[in-house]
Design an enzyme around this catalytic site. Structure first.
Site, mmCIF file in Angstrom:
data_model
loop_
_atom_site.group_PDB
_atom_site.id
_atom_site.type_symbol
_atom_site.label_atom_id
_atom_site.label_comp_id
_atom_site.label_asym_id
_atom_site.label_seq_id
_atom_site.Cartn_x
_atom_site.Cartn_y
_atom_site.Cartn_z
ATOM 1 N N CYS A 32 1.276 -1.004 -0.486
ATOM 2 C CA CYS A 32 -0.049 -0.023 -0.551
ATOM 3 C C CYS A 32 0.788 1.165 -0.604
ATOM 4 O O CYS A 32 2.029 1.395 1.118
ATOM 5 C CB CYS A 32 -1.241 0.388 1.118
ATOM 6 S SG CYS A 32 -2.060 1.689 1.848
ATOM 7 N N CYS A 61 -0.410 3.085 -6.857
ATOM 8 C CA CYS A 61 -2.161 2.705 -5.639
ATOM 9 C C CYS A 61 -1.956 1.230 -5.780
ATOM 10 O O CYS A 61 -2.230 0.675 -7.259
ATOM 11 C CB CYS A 61 -2.737 4.006 -5.841
ATOM 12 S SG CYS A 61 -4.370 2.653 -4.752
ATOM 13 N N THR A 62 -1.779 0.270 -4.848
ATOM 14 C CA THR A 62 -2.141 -1.187 -5.907
ATOM 15 C C THR A 62 -3.449 -1.528 -5.959
ATOM 16 O O THR A 62 -3.491 -2.797 -6.983
ATOM 17 C CB THR A 62 -1.323 -2.045 -4.642
ATOM 18 O OG1 THR A 62 -1.990 -0.961 -3.362
ATOM 19 C CG2 THR A 62 -0.003 -1.231 -3.944
HETATM 20 N N1 DGL Z 1 -3.958 0.101 -1.918
HETATM 21 C C1 DGL Z 1 -3.805 1.624 -1.505
HETATM 22 C C2 DGL Z 1 -2.197 2.434 -2.374
HETATM 23 O O1 DGL Z 1 -1.561 1.616 -2.593
HETATM 24 C C3 DGL Z 1 -4.665 2.813 -1.475
HETATM 25 C C4 DGL Z 1 -6.375 2.909 -1.102
HETATM 26 C C5 DGL Z 1 -6.959 3.644 -0.036
HETATM 27 O O2 DGL Z 1 -7.539 4.550 0.183
HETATM 28 O O3 DGL Z 1 -7.147 3.006 1.536
HETATM 29 O O4 DGL Z 1 -2.374 3.649 -2.191
#
Ligand code: DGL
Length: 292
Positions: free
Chosen positions: A91, A205-206
């Site tokens: 993340c 963002c993953t």
């Molecule tokens: N998957 C998360 C990232 O890589 C973010 C998603 C969220 O906002 O929770 O930043």
């Protein structure tokens, strides 16, 4: 401040990983599955805990202080329960703020996921790159430092999307997201300025690689989309090594843990199953937002 593509790693070589290591992959939700898939390819023998702090989702709206405190608290619980050999923070929003806190607090090695600005700067031919991320990630000093260090010669367009991570979650849960909603979120990535067009978009963002095929189909012109997951998988191998022949976890040893679990229905369960996560476990950890 020293910045590093994969946010550096603190690793004590005296702590040798076991022949069948337990790898904890952590995200606010389902985005970390894009990283999990790549790590699974290089260490199919490992035991996995995929942990989604969906009670805190989306992380992109949280202040840095709330997020850092939250991630450390949830990690304390997960490490206590699952005793991982290595933790992948899959993340960007969490990594760009919580990694120093995690490394101070726990001795287990952490691999972070940070915006792929260095590879984007290496890849661009036009010098115009976009970083598509959560509002939290685009606002971070960490992201600015990456740009200053690795992309000083480029025109870097930071695009903070409030809705895309949620759209990716919806799609995986079997709720289709219309093209026009996706297009609205990605269009700001496409900039044409004095004849120079964006040619690289760093998916920072993953969650976003889950929507990559849709992005490619909707893009106003072709660009290179950079997904950091394969680089993270390589980093895992650097730290814990290749699989040891003759040792491997049972198939049912990969579990998905949710801190809320409210959105888990049949389509999501089968999506998790298809990705190698057949067991779903709830470890409730409600979010207390203190007015945020
Ligand atoms: N998957 C998360 C990232 O890589 C973010 C998603 C969220 O906002 O929770 O930043």
């Amino acid at each position: 401040m020293r910045v590093d593509l994969l946010a550096g790693v603190t690793y004590n070589p005296a702590v040798m990983p076991s022949p069948v290591p337990t790898i904890l992959v952590f995200d606010s939700g389902l985005g970390g599955l894009t990283v999990f898939a790549e790590v699974l390819k290089v260490r199919p023998d490992a035991r996995y805990v995929y942990a989604a702090d969906d009670a805190g989702f989306p992380y992109g709206r949280l202040s840095e202080a709330v997020l850092a405190e939250r991630v450390v608290a949830v990690m304390e619980r997960l490490i206590g329960l699952h005793d991982p050999d290595i933790v992948v923070i899959a993340c960007n929003t969490a990594s760009t703020v919580a990694l120093p806190h995690l490394r101070r607090r726990f001795s287990v090695p952490f691999i972070g996921t940070v915006p792929a600005i260095k590879p984007a700067a290496r890849t661009t031919r036009t010098g115009a790159i976009s970083v598509l991320a959560t509002p939290g990630t685009v606002a971070r000093d960490y992201t600015r430092d990456l740009i200053d260090t690795y992309a000083a010669g480029c025109k870097v367009n930071l695009v903070g999307s409030r809705r895309l991570a949620g759209f990716a979650e919806a799609e995986l849960a079997g709720i289709p997201v219309p093209d026009h909603d996706l297009l609205e979120e990605i269009l700001p990535c496409f900039v044409e300025d004095e004849g120079r067009r964006t040619d690289v978009v760093a998916l920072s963002c993953t969650h976003y690689p889950l929507l990559l095929a849709r992005f490619q189909a909707l893009a106003p012109w072709p660009v290179t989309w950079i997904d950091p997951a394969p680089a993270i998988a390589r980093r895992v191998i650097q730290l814990i090594g290749e699989p040891v022949p003759g040792h491997e976890a049972d198939d049912d040893e990969a579990i998905a843990v949710f801190t809320d679990g409210a959105g888990i229905g049949a389509p999501l369960r089968s999506a998790l199953h298809a990705r190698g996560l057949s067991q779903v476990v709830m470890e409730p950890w409600p979010m207390r937002l203190n007015g945020e």
